[in-house]
Each structure stands twice: as C-alpha cells, then as structure tokens.
Design an enzyme around this catalytic site. Structure first.
Site, PDB file in Angstrom:
ATOM      1  N   TYR A  83       0.845  -1.197   0.000  1.00 52.02           N
ATOM      2  CA  TYR A  83       0.000   0.000   0.000  1.00 52.02           C
ATOM      3  C   TYR A  83       0.884   1.252   0.000  1.00 52.02           C
ATOM      4  O   TYR A  83       0.673   2.178  -0.788  1.00 52.02           O
ATOM      5  CB  TYR A  83      -0.908  -0.016   1.237  1.00 52.02           C
ATOM      6  N   LYS A 142       1.111   4.508  -2.722  1.00 50.24           N
ATOM      7  CA  LYS A 142       0.907   5.918  -2.387  1.00 50.24           C
ATOM      8  C   LYS A 142       2.169   6.731  -2.693  1.00 50.24           C
ATOM      9  O   LYS A 142       2.085   7.907  -3.058  1.00 50.24           O
ATOM     10  CB  LYS A 142       0.520   6.062  -0.911  1.00 50.24           C
TER      11      LYS A 142
END
Ligand SMILES: Cc1cc2nc3c(=O)[nH]c(=O)nc-3n(C[C@H](O)[C@H](O)[C@H](O)COP(=O)(O)OP(=O)(O)OC[C@H]3O[C@@H](n4cnc5c(N)ncnc54)[C@H](O)[C@@H]3O)c2cc1C
Ligand SMILES: NC(=O)c1ccc[n+]([C@@H]2O[C@H](COP(=O)([O-])OP(=O)(O)OC[C@H]3O[C@@H](n4cnc5c(N)ncnc54)[C@H](OP(=O)(O)O)[C@@H]3O)[C@@H](O)[C@H]2O)c1
Lengths: 252, 451
Positions: A158, A162
């Site tokens: 994740y 980002k």
C-alpha cells in the site's frame, strides 16, 4: 469557477463512496458547490451519497460508473463528467488498503492493488489534467498518505502505491504551473473511516471531517501539499531520517 | 499561442486564457468574429478586483494596444477617446488644456472601456452621477457587427455596467469638465462615530462636488464607524497661493502618501492594521477648511505606490463594496458592526452617499450609502463573513459591485440586480451565438437564466 477564497461551484469525485471524499464534498456543498458529479463502482452506495449531497444543498447531482482498475475506461469517464460543464475541482479519493500479509505472497493481488491505487490514479490524473488545461482553470485534490513517505514493513505494498501516486501528482502539479490548474496533495495519517475499521488507531489519528477542513484551508492558502493533522509533517521528517534498523523495529 | 495566467487587481483565482492584442478597431471585430468555443472578453488595465476581465480557456482581448484617437474640443470639452486609452493619459492630455474627466475612480490606471463597462463612480457621484452619464456616444464592436450607440439605445445602457458582456467599446465620446487649476480645495472633518458621519454627510454633502469618508472598520463600541470626512471641489485660480498660479494646470502625478492604506508585506495582520487605523485617525485634523491638494493626492493617493496590490502576498485580497438604500442605515450599521469584530481586519474603508442611479440595468450605483473595503484573503471566517454581509445587503434592497466582486453567491445576483432579465434580453440580441464570456459571468451565471 473557483472563487477568491478557492470555493468551487462544481465538483467531481472519483471514489464517491469514500468517507473522506464525502466529508470534503459536504464541506464544499455547504460553501458554493452546486453541481456534483459522483463517480464510483458501487451503484447503490453512490446513489446514497448523491442523496446525501442533495440534502446538503447541491442542486445538480449526477453519477457516473467508474472502476479505478478498469484503466481503459478512464478517459471516457472523465469526458462524461465534463460533458455537463466545467469541473472546478476534482477529488481523487479512491484507494484500497489491501491485505499486506496476503498480498506479499500473492503476486496477482499485489498487482491489483497497484493497478487500483497507482495506475488508476495516474490514468485519471492524466485525463483530468488534459480537460482542466483546456478549460484554463481547476483544482485537483488527491488523497495520498503518510504511508507513502517511507514504506513500512507492515504495509509496504500500500505504501509504495501511495509513494508512486504522490510522486506522480507532485510532478503533475509542476507540469500544470501556468495553466490555471493546481494540485493539492493530501497526506493524512490514520483516519477513522471504513478503510481503517477495526484497526487500532495510530497516534495522531484523525477524522474525515478534520481532513475535509484541512483540505478547504489548504485550497484557500494555495498549498501544494498538506499533512493531516498538521504536526505529522514534522513527525514524518524525523521518521524519514531514522536509520533503517531502527525504523523497521518501530511498532507502526 | 501559449495561454497566459490572468487575475484581477486582487490577485485571486488565476485562470489561463489566450491574450489577443489587436492594433485597430477592425482587428477587434475580426477577433470577435473568429472567437472559439470558450468565447472572448475585453480586458483593459485589469483594475477590476475579481475575475471580470478573465476568460478561462478562451480568449481575452487586451484593448490597450489599439490605435485610438484622443481629441478634445478646446471649446466644448467634448472628447473622442479610444476604449483602451487610460484615464491617466486622458488627464495628462486634457488637464493642461483646462479639462478634467467627469468621473475619476481611486486610480487613474483604468481604461475608458473599463470605465464604461463598470459604469464607474467617483467621489462626485452624489453631484454628477456615474461615468456613462457623461458619455454621449459609444462605438461598440459586437459579434453581430459594429454599433454606434447613444443614450437612447437600450444597448448603450446594457453596455454601461455590462462588464464587457455586450461587446468591446472601441470609442467613447465623453463630455469633460472645465477646470481652472490642477488642484482641489478640501474641507476635512473628523467624526467620532457612524451616526455622526452619516448625519454630517446627509446635512452638507450637497455643498460639495466631491465627498468621501475614510471609515475605521476595526473600532467597536462608542467609536464604531469613526471617520475622516474629506470634501471639496476644483480650486479656482484665485484660490491658489500666488506662487502656484503660474503653473496652475500642470499635472503632477507625484502622489504624496497623505492618508490611505499601506503597510509592509507580511505585517498585514490584525494588530498592525488596527495600529495603522488608529494612528491615521489621530493624525487627521479634527476640522480643517480650504486646504489645497493636488489632483493626484486627492483622487489617486495609491497610484504613487506602484504595485501596492502585491503587498497582500500570494493569497491576494479582495474588495467588498456594497450599497444599501437611504433608510437602510441599520443594514449599514450591522455590516460595520460585523466587520469591527476584527476576525477579518481591513484597512480604512471608504464610505459615501450615492446620488440618483442612471438607466443601466446592471449599473452599480443607486441612491444610498456605499461602503468599500479591502480584505486580505486568509482568515478562515472571511468567506462566511462576506456571505453573511451579502444577506444583510440583499435583504435591505442593496447590492454589491460586480467590478469588485470575486466571491458572491450566484443565487443572490438576481435579488441584487432585479433588472438582470431585461439586461439578458438586450445582451443576447447583440451576441446571439453567446461568444462573449468571462469568468465573472460563468461564476455568477450572468448569461443564463437558471430557473
Ligand atoms: C485602487 C483602485 C481604486 C478604484 N476605485 C474605484 C472607484 O472609486 N470607483 C469605481 O467605480 N471603481 C473603482 N475601481 C474599479 C475600477 O474603476 C473598475 O474595475 C474599472 O472597470 C477598471 O478598468 P480597467 O480598464 O482596468 O478594466 P478591467 O479591469 O480590465 O476590466 C473591467 C471590466 O471592463 C470590461 N472592459 C474593459 N475594457 C472594455 C472595453 N474596451 N469594452 C468593453 N468592456 C471592457 C472587462 O471585460 C471587465 O468586465 C478601483 C480600482 C482600483 C484598483
Ligand atoms: N483512512 C485512512 O486512514 C487513510 C489515510 C491516508 C490516506 N487515505 C486515503 O484516502 C482515500 C479515501 O479513503 P477513506 O479513508 O475514505 O476510505 P474508504 O471510505 O474505504 O474509501 C475508499 C474508496 O475507494 C473506493 N475504491 C476502492 N477501489 C476502487 C475501485 N477499483 N474503483 C473505484 N473505487 C474504488 C471505494 O469504493 P467502494 O465503496 O466501491 O469500495 C471507496 O469509495 C484513499 O485513497 C485512502 O488510501 C486513507
């Protein structure tokens, strides 16, 4: 048009069912936003948000089907959203957290997360920039995360999506200087939303409403990047500079 | 051609447009005919505060390079002026010949076209009306062709105050005002509160051609609305001191920083503004009669500080200007009271009584009290404070000035300008294809009937 206090009149939300995006959109409707275009994949969920925005005072709310992972459809989705007139502000809110322990053992799942969070954000970003450049004005608010500032052992897939998203939108912002279009990159810490449901709140955790407030202020100030809550900015400076063995062992 | 970023004088809400620089009125017409899908709007010197002279994604016609006449009939003072000519240039030309512009705003750096499009007012509005009152003919390039217009034409009055949305003014015939000198005599009165300011203006404005009050909008309580009232008229030759009579009509643009607002960058916070207002009020004479000022220092004190709008920093600032009818003093008081709370500090405001309105459906001035103040963007309560004032103003039958606006809630436009529908009909006939567009028009929905 965005007014002198950076209040938009028309807003496009990509990932309309997001708790953070809903809070931002509601804030904007309370100010000047009247035309709202909601894009999302969960039809019923998007309809519920549409009703919420009408109740809050938006007079013209429409919905568009949108799947972040279906990259080939993005240009068409964005064109549909702009067909009804200028979009003053677009919120790029979609994103998934994934399941780190599964994803780091399942290449397909890891790649799917990257497609949604990063590739999807890039293709919508390119399409948005193109249309806003044509109209000569606009603002893009994108939800990055402090997780992207330094990948952590506990959620580095994740985090890396980002990091990629953040780098892309910083560059996009630079490419748009002089075009009348601006980009606000938002780096929240732990926000209590559907995404983090059941998780133990990290220190400095915040709420969707606080993120929305910070976004409105960031737009007004002309900021390029904001952290929510604000003190996270300093915390991240420290965390970024910790030696790896120390950082790895931190309980975060 | 690469688009350029444009803002108004307040430097808020920049948008990009292709800036076209025609050299002749014929080229202006050609550009209107060739306008693309996002339309076109005229831009003069960009002294409107908000987004009136911007057109995001479309074209903007810079009128200042259009070759233009500047002819003043030495006997009648009737002047033929290009739309892109500045009032500064007009003054420099006409003043030595004994003529002055009939209406001047707080800066000379506006164009004749901008003066018509905003139907500007000056300190003499109660005496002489607004700019368009002194215009006897307009040449207007519209997408439907060039029109010669006089005060009997509906399109003339739709253009006065029409914010460029009826076409491009390429020429105006303006009646200038005869003067004997480039000086003004001024009476000054310091008033202790709002009521006494209004009372003094109501009682004796009629004795003066020019009248304006600088009002301190940061002081609360008994001194709320304290002001310095300056009123006067053009000085005659025999009112000048002997030594000045030789060059009585020579125009000096060197403005002295007599009264008004200016402070170093970064210091525009509540404390410094309050201190400035206080010092400025204390410094003003309680009562003074017949003091001689140059035209520059009386009318355009800020023109001496070039680029002063940058002092407000990158977030910029806005000007809020309202008018409420006579009889609605309560609304004015509420506005001053709200501003005096100080969460959104402003330098001295300008307060004035307007005289009768002219026939322009979108012309701003109407009989009543007008208040104008500069507010830096930044305080978190600014947007809601101004929304609140709008409600007070609209509720009292008043309006805000479109040439200053950068943030009005569109729902209120029709309430503030009840003749908007009439204006739209006249406008649409001059621009059937809807070529004339601006950010202001888009933001406020001026062109379309939303109901
Ligand atoms: C310090 C300061 C003091 C001021 N004081 C006053 C005052 O006392 N009273 C007052 O009334 N105003 C005042 N103003 C506002 C100013 O007079 C108006 O905004 C005026 O319209 C500015 O003229 P401009 O040439 O700069 O026009 P711009 O700002 O470039 O344009 C303003 C509007 O006029 C239109 N326009 C410009 N040229 C043409 C043309 N040739 N044909 C058709 N439309 C055109 C534009 O489309 C736009 O809608 C002040 C402004 C400043 C900065
Ligand atoms: N919550 C936090 O702690 C936190 C911290 C930093 C950054 N962020 C970021 O903030 C953004 C919003 O998150 P949130 O907290 O508001 O969580 P949320 O309520 O779970 O919102 C996530 C949104 O993404 C949408 N989405 C996921 N995959 C999609 C896909 N393939 N196509 C279309 N939409 C998709 C979801 O739609 P469905 O309803 O259809 O699932 C949902 O609307 C995310 O980008 C997130 O990464 C969150």
């Amino acid at each position: 048009m965005n007014d002198a206090t950076s209040s938009p009149q028309s807003v496009l939300v990509l990932g309309a069912t997001s708790d953070i995006a809903r809070a931002i959109t509601r804030r904007l409707v309370e100010r000047r936003a009247r035309r709202i275009v909601l894009a999302g994949r969960d039809r019923a969920g998007v309809e519920r948000v549409a009703e919420e925005m009408r109740e809050a005072g938006a007079s013209d709310v429409t919905t568009v089907a949108f799947d972040a992972a279906d990259v080939g459809s993005h240009r068409e989705v964005i064109d549909k959203a702009f067909a009804g007139g200028d979009i003053d502000l677009a919120v790029v809110a979609f994103g998934a957290l994934g399941d780190q322990s599964r994803d780091e053992r399942t290449p397909e799942a890891a790649a799917a997360l990257v497609t949604t969070n990063f590739t999807g954000a890039v293709s919508t970003g390119v399409a948005l920039a193109e249309r806003m450049r044509e109209q000569g004005h606009g603002a893009i608010v994108v939800l990055s995360s402090v997780a992207g500032e330094r990948a952590r052992r506990s959620n580095f897939i994740y985090g890396s999506t980002k990091a990629g998203l953040d780098a892309f939108y910083q560059g996009l912002a630079d490419s748009l200087v002089g075009s009348g279009v601006r980009v606000l990159v938002v780096r929240p810490g732990f926000v209590k939303t559907r995404m983090t449901e059941g998780m133990k709140p990290a220190p400095l955790s915040t709420t969707a409403e606080e993120v929305a407030e910070a976004v409105v202020r960031g737009l007004e100030r002309g900021s390029g990047t904001i952290w929510v809550p604000g003190p996270l900015r300093a915390v991240m400076v420290v965390l970024r500079h910790l030696p790896r063995p120390v950082f790895r062992r931190l309980p975060i | 051609m690469a688009p350029e970023l444009l803002t108004g004088w307040g430097r808020t809400a920049p948008t990009a447009a292709e800036v076209l620089r025609p050299r002749s009125p014929e080229e202006v017409s050609e550009l209107l005919a060739a306008a693309g899908g996002r339309g076109v709007i005229a831009r003069g010197l960009g002294r409107s505060y908000g987004d009136a002279a911007q057109n995001a994604g479309g074209a903007v016609i810079d009128t200042t390079g259009v070759d233009a006449p500047m002819e003043v009939d030495p006997d009648t003072g009737v002047a033929r002026l290009g739309g892109g000519v500045s009032l500064d240039a007009v003054m420099r030309h006409a003043l030595p010949r004994g003529w002055f512009v009939p209406v001047t705003p707080g800066t000379r750096q506006v164009t004749v076209g901008g003066a018509v499009a905003a139907d500007i007012h000056g300190k003499n509005h109660h005496h002489d009306g607004s700019f368009a009152t002194h215009v006897s003919a307009l040449t207007l390039a519209t997408p439907a062709g060039v029109r010669r217009l006089g005060p009997d034409d509906e399109l003339f009055w739709a253009t006065a105050g029409g914010m460029g949305l009826t076409g491009v003014v390429t020429e105006a015939v303006v009646r200038l005002m005869p003067v004997e000198t480039a000086y003004v005599w001024v009476d000054t009165d310091r008033t202790p509160d709002l009521d006494s300011t209004l009372a003094l203006m109501a009682a004796s404005d009629a004795d003066y051609r020019y009248s304006v009050a600088w009002i301190d909008c940061l002081t609360r309580g008994a001194s709320m609305g304290r002001s310095v009232l300056t009123r006067g008229d053009h000085a005659s030759l025999d009112q000048l001191p002997q030594k000045a009579r030789g060059a009585a009509l020579s125009f000096s643009s060197a403005a002295r920083l007599a009264a008004p607002p200016w402070a170093p960058a970064g210091l525009l916070n509540r404390l410094s503004i309050r201190a400035f207002n206080e010092a400025w009020y204390r410094k003003a004479p309680r009562r003074q009669r017949g003091r001689i000022h140059s035209i520059g220092s009386f009318f355009h004190p800020l023109d001496g500080v070039s680029g002063w709008n940058r002092l407000y920093g990158k977030r910029g600032f806005l000007q809020y200007q309202l008018v409420v009818p006579f009889g609605a003093e309560d609304a004015l008081r509420r506005a001053v009271e709200r501003l005096a709370r100080g969460d959104c500090p402003s330098f001295l405001g300008v307060l004035k009584a307007f005289g009768p309105a002219d026939p322009g459906p979108l012309s701003f001035p109407a009989p009543g009290w007008t208040l104008a103040l500069d507010l830096p963007v930044g305080p978190p309560t600014l947007a809601s404070l101004l929304d609140e004032l709008d409600e007070v103003v609209a509720g009292a039958g008043g309006r805000v000035y479109l040439a200053k606006d950068s943030r009005l809630r569109p729902e209120l436009v029709e309430k503030m300008y009840p003749r908007l529908g009439e204006w739209r009909a006249v406008r649409a006939a001059a621009d059937p294809a809807g070529v004339l567009r601006s950010d202001l028009a888009r933001r406020l929905g001026l062109l379309e009937d939303t109901k």
